[in-house]
Design a protein around this motif. Sequence first.
Motif, PDB file in Angstrom:
ATOM      1  N   ASP A  92      17.242  -3.372 -19.770  1.00 55.20           N
ATOM      2  CA  ASP A  92      17.691  -4.120 -18.443  1.00 55.20           C
ATOM      3  C   ASP A  92      17.065  -5.392 -18.459  1.00 55.20           C
ATOM      4  OD1 ASP A  92      19.609  -3.118 -16.005  1.00 55.20           O
ATOM      5  OD2 ASP A  92      18.278  -4.913 -15.571  1.00 55.20           O
ATOM      6  N   ILE A  93      17.549  -6.357 -18.096  1.00 53.34           N
ATOM      7  CA  ILE A  93      16.944  -7.664 -17.999  1.00 53.34           C
ATOM      8  C   ILE A  93      15.986  -7.753 -16.802  1.00 53.34           C
ATOM      9  CG2 ILE A  93      18.756  -8.751 -16.480  1.00 53.34           C
ATOM     10  CD1 ILE A  93      18.744 -11.205 -18.424  1.00 53.34           C
ATOM     11  N   SER A  94      16.370  -6.794 -15.980  1.00 46.65           N
ATOM     12  CA  SER A  94      15.274  -6.870 -14.635  1.00 46.65           C
ATOM     13  C   SER A  94      14.194  -6.100 -14.609  1.00 46.65           C
ATOM     14  CB  SER A  94      16.262  -6.638 -13.612  1.00 46.65           C
ATOM     15  OG  SER A  94      15.492  -6.332 -12.481  1.00 46.65           O
ATOM     16  N   ARG A  95      12.924  -6.840 -14.539  1.00 43.41           N
ATOM     17  CA  ARG A  95      11.790  -5.952 -14.539  1.00 43.41           C
ATOM     18  C   ARG A  95      11.529  -4.850 -13.117  1.00 43.41           C
ATOM     19  NH1 ARG A  95       8.911  -3.178 -17.481  1.00 43.41           N
ATOM     20  NH2 ARG A  95       8.614  -4.701 -18.794  1.00 43.41           N
ATOM     21  N   GLN A  96      12.046  -5.638 -12.305  1.00 39.84           N
ATOM     22  CA  GLN A  96      12.247  -4.727 -10.873  1.00 39.84           C
ATOM     23  C   GLN A  96      13.069  -3.544 -11.103  1.00 39.84           C
ATOM     24  OE1 GLN A  96      12.554  -8.244 -11.223  1.00 39.84           O
ATOM     25  NE2 GLN A  96      10.691  -8.696 -10.389  1.00 39.84           N
ATOM     26  N   ALA A  97      14.034  -3.739 -11.834  1.00 43.40           N
ATOM     27  CA  ALA A  97      15.195  -2.439 -12.075  1.00 43.40           C
ATOM     28  C   ALA A  97      14.586  -1.534 -12.789  1.00 43.40           C
ATOM     29  CB  ALA A  97      16.440  -2.871 -12.623  1.00 43.40           C
ATOM     30  N   LEU A  98      13.647  -2.143 -13.719  1.00 46.72           N
ATOM     31  CA  LEU A  98      13.072  -0.962 -14.732  1.00 46.72           C
ATOM     32  C   LEU A  98      12.022  -0.349 -14.165  1.00 46.72           C
ATOM     33  CD1 LEU A  98      12.864  -3.100 -18.161  1.00 46.72           C
ATOM     34  CD2 LEU A  98      14.479  -1.073 -17.660  1.00 46.72           C
ATOM     35  N   ASN A  99      11.315  -0.904 -13.219  1.00 51.10           N
ATOM     36  CA  ASN A  99      10.213  -0.133 -12.550  1.00 51.10           C
ATOM     37  C   ASN A  99      10.953   1.069 -11.785  1.00 51.10           C
ATOM     38  OD1 ASN A  99       8.191  -1.868 -13.172  1.00 51.10           O
ATOM     39  ND2 ASN A  99       8.524  -3.073 -11.457  1.00 51.10           N
ATOM     40  N   VAL A 100      12.169   0.779 -11.014  1.00 48.18           N
ATOM     41  CA  VAL A 100      12.932   1.687 -10.537  1.00 48.18           C
ATOM     42  C   VAL A 100      13.310   2.885 -11.384  1.00 48.18           C
ATOM     43  CG1 VAL A 100      14.833   2.511  -8.813  1.00 48.18           C
ATOM     44  CG2 VAL A 100      13.909   0.471  -8.463  1.00 48.18           C
ATOM     45  N   ALA A 101      13.837   2.543 -12.613  1.00 47.07           N
ATOM     46  CA  ALA A 101      14.447   3.364 -13.510  1.00 47.07           C
ATOM     47  C   ALA A 101      13.055   4.236 -14.066  1.00 47.07           C
ATOM     48  CB  ALA A 101      15.021   2.857 -14.812  1.00 47.07           C
ATOM     49  N   ILE A 102      11.978   3.816 -14.352  1.00 41.23           N
ATOM     50  CA  ILE A 102      10.636   4.708 -14.723  1.00 41.23           C
ATOM     51  C   ILE A 102      10.270   5.440 -13.587  1.00 41.23           C
ATOM     52  CG2 ILE A 102       8.381   4.094 -15.058  1.00 41.23           C
ATOM     53  CD1 ILE A 102       8.850   1.489 -16.161  1.00 41.23           C
ATOM     54  N   GLU A 103      10.325   5.205 -12.271  1.00 42.47           N
ATOM     55  CA  GLU A 103      10.154   6.221 -11.418  1.00 42.47           C
ATOM     56  C   GLU A 103      11.200   7.198 -11.328  1.00 42.47           C
ATOM     57  OE1 GLU A 103       8.829   5.172  -7.586  1.00 42.47           O
ATOM     58  OE2 GLU A 103       9.262   3.176  -7.766  1.00 42.47           O
ATOM     59  N   ASN A 104      12.531   6.926 -11.477  1.00 41.12           N
ATOM     60  CA  ASN A 104      13.294   7.997 -11.593  1.00 41.12           C
ATOM     61  C   ASN A 104      13.435   8.851 -12.823  1.00 41.12           C
ATOM     62  OD1 ASN A 104      14.806   7.198  -9.092  1.00 41.12           O
ATOM     63  ND2 ASN A 104      15.919   5.666 -10.139  1.00 41.12           N
ATOM     64  N   ALA A 105      12.949   8.388 -14.117  1.00 42.00           N
ATOM     65  CA  ALA A 105      12.873   9.282 -15.030  1.00 42.00           C
ATOM     66  C   ALA A 105      11.637  10.333 -14.914  1.00 42.00           C
ATOM     67  CB  ALA A 105      12.416   8.751 -16.358  1.00 42.00           C
ATOM     68  N   LYS A 106      10.572   9.838 -14.181  1.00 42.42           N
ATOM     69  CA  LYS A 106       9.475  10.855 -13.756  1.00 42.42           C
ATOM     70  C   LYS A 106       9.879  11.832 -12.637  1.00 42.42           C
ATOM     71  CE  LYS A 106       5.726   7.269 -14.643  1.00 42.42           C
ATOM     72  NZ  LYS A 106       4.688   6.390 -14.078  1.00 42.42           N
ATOM     73  N   LEU A 107      10.673  11.231 -11.570  1.00 48.44           N
ATOM     74  CA  LEU A 107      11.134  11.997 -10.738  1.00 48.44           C
ATOM     75  C   LEU A 107      12.001  13.467 -11.362  1.00 48.44           C
ATOM     76  CD1 LEU A 107      11.643  12.795  -7.678  1.00 48.44           C
ATOM     77  CD2 LEU A 107      13.403  11.032  -7.861  1.00 48.44           C
ATOM     78  N   ASN A 108      12.572  13.058 -12.479  1.00 47.23           N
ATOM     79  CA  ASN A 108      13.874  13.894 -13.046  1.00 47.23           C
ATOM     80  C   ASN A 108      13.171  14.784 -14.343  1.00 47.23           C
ATOM     81  OD1 ASN A 108      16.312  13.970 -11.138  1.00 47.23           O
ATOM     82  ND2 ASN A 108      15.927  11.827 -11.450  1.00 47.23           N
ATOM     83  N   ASP A 109      11.885  14.337 -14.461  1.00 55.66           N
ATOM     84  CA  ASP A 109      11.158  14.977 -15.640  1.00 55.66           C
ATOM     85  C   ASP A 109      11.953  14.620 -16.964  1.00 55.66           C
ATOM     86  OD1 ASP A 109       9.211  16.238 -16.617  1.00 55.66           O
ATOM     87  OD2 ASP A 109      10.222  18.161 -16.364  1.00 55.66           O
ATOM     88  N   VAL A 110      12.357  13.574 -17.259  1.00 55.55           N
ATOM     89  CA  VAL A 110      12.671  13.307 -18.582  1.00 55.55           C
ATOM     90  C   VAL A 110      12.098  12.389 -19.160  1.00 55.55           C
ATOM     91  CG1 VAL A 110      15.177  14.183 -18.080  1.00 55.55           C
ATOM     92  CG2 VAL A 110      14.601  11.629 -17.780  1.00 55.55           C
ATOM     93  N   VAL A 111      11.982  12.140 -20.430  1.00 58.67           N
ATOM     94  CA  VAL A 111      11.393  10.968 -21.136  1.00 58.67           C
ATOM     95  C   VAL A 111      12.187   9.944 -21.561  1.00 58.67           C
ATOM     96  CG1 VAL A 111       9.770  10.378 -22.912  1.00 58.67           C
ATOM     97  CG2 VAL A 111       9.400  12.546 -21.833  1.00 58.67           C
ATOM     98  N   VAL A 112      12.246   8.621 -21.154  1.00 62.34           N
ATOM     99  CA  VAL A 112      12.981   7.587 -21.614  1.00 62.34           C
ATOM    100  C   VAL A 112      12.132   6.493 -21.971  1.00 62.34           C
ATOM    101  CG1 VAL A 112      15.098   5.695 -21.192  1.00 62.34           C
ATOM    102  CG2 VAL A 112      14.901   8.233 -20.047  1.00 62.34           C
ATOM    103  N   ASN A 113      12.390   5.700 -23.295  1.00 60.09           N
ATOM    104  CA  ASN A 113      11.741   4.512 -23.636  1.00 60.09           C
ATOM    105  C   ASN A 113      12.525   3.541 -22.988  1.00 60.09           C
ATOM    106  OD1 ASN A 113      10.290   5.955 -25.448  1.00 60.09           O
ATOM    107  ND2 ASN A 113      12.062   6.099 -26.776  1.00 60.09           N
ATOM    108  N   PHE A 114      11.927   2.691 -21.985  1.00 56.72           N
ATOM    109  CA  PHE A 114      12.549   1.569 -21.294  1.00 56.72           C
ATOM    110  C   PHE A 114      11.942   0.360 -21.920  1.00 56.72           C
ATOM    111  CE2 PHE A 114      12.907   5.027 -17.969  1.00 56.72           C
ATOM    112  CZ  PHE A 114      14.146   4.685 -17.762  1.00 56.72           C
ATOM    113  N   GLU A 115      12.742  -0.644 -22.073  1.00 53.51           N
ATOM    114  CA  GLU A 115      12.244  -1.859 -22.570  1.00 53.51           C
ATOM    115  C   GLU A 115      13.061  -3.047 -21.749  1.00 53.51           C
ATOM    116  OE1 GLU A 115      10.081  -4.447 -24.782  1.00 53.51           O
ATOM    117  OE2 GLU A 115      10.069  -2.432 -25.290  1.00 53.51           O
ATOM    118  N   ARG A 116      12.357  -3.965 -21.099  1.00 51.19           N
ATOM    119  CA  ARG A 116      12.892  -5.200 -20.677  1.00 51.19           C
ATOM    120  C   ARG A 116      13.750  -6.190 -21.886  1.00 51.19           C
ATOM    121  NH1 ARG A 116      12.729 -10.719 -19.671  1.00 51.19           N
ATOM    122  NH2 ARG A 116      13.491 -11.323 -17.768  1.00 51.19           N
TER     123      ARG A 116
END
Length: 275
Positions: free
Chosen positions: A141-165
Amino acid sequence: MTYREAMDLGEKVLKMADIADAKVDAWLLLEMVCKIDRNFYYLHLEDDLSEEQVSGYEIALKKRAEHIPLQYIVGETEFMGLRFKVNSSVLVPRQDTETLVEEALKVIEPGMKVLDLCTGSGCIIISILHNIVNVEGDAVDISRQALNVAIENAKLNDVVVNFERSDLFDNVTGTYDVIVSNPPYIPTAQVLKLMPEVQNFEPMEALDGKEDGLFFYRRIIQECGAYLKENGKILFEIGHDQGVMVSGMLRAAGFKNVTIKKDLSGNDRVVSGMR
């Protein structure tokens, strides 16, 4: 103020503010503030709220009356049966987007590698990985703030995603079996006609698809060749009137088996094709 009076007040305040689902929203805010369920409510209708609860409820009602999205006030929402945190840095996940996930799940198999462009809250890639084991998921995603939310959601739902701005493919490396994307697709002029909850509070960069709404589809289709494996598949969420145009762009770029899938409301919602 009793629980019954609180509900009456909430419904009245929200109706006066032209909130469509005033009664439902009044209940959800009361539930959030007081940490109660329906059973408790009906057993304690005439019990008084604490001063702290009354204050918290009035603050929440004021926010909703200003048309701040309910999900931003509550801080979370449900998507594909999972819980996702949301705030004003990301679009509120919508049921329409579940059609994209459902179509992606039909073509993704264990061992595949999947890229989610314009991931926002991460709801698409996280839902995919939650439903299929042994899939490698990258999301940008182009938004760092959005990625911070997505990282939280991956942890919340116990999945591993490689996020990159990344601005679409700018910082993407490697190739993928499947690319999914719900890019901004609302024409700029139409953004100003959206309901206040969307126009005034959801992130504009996640909504505005430039002049005709097709800017990001063009870019993705033009650039994806270097990142999509042979016979790889791409799936887009689209606006209800964009099926013919986006499917035409895919065919013109040489994609095969191009299809349009409708959502539960009968509107065109997902366009897919094979490289």
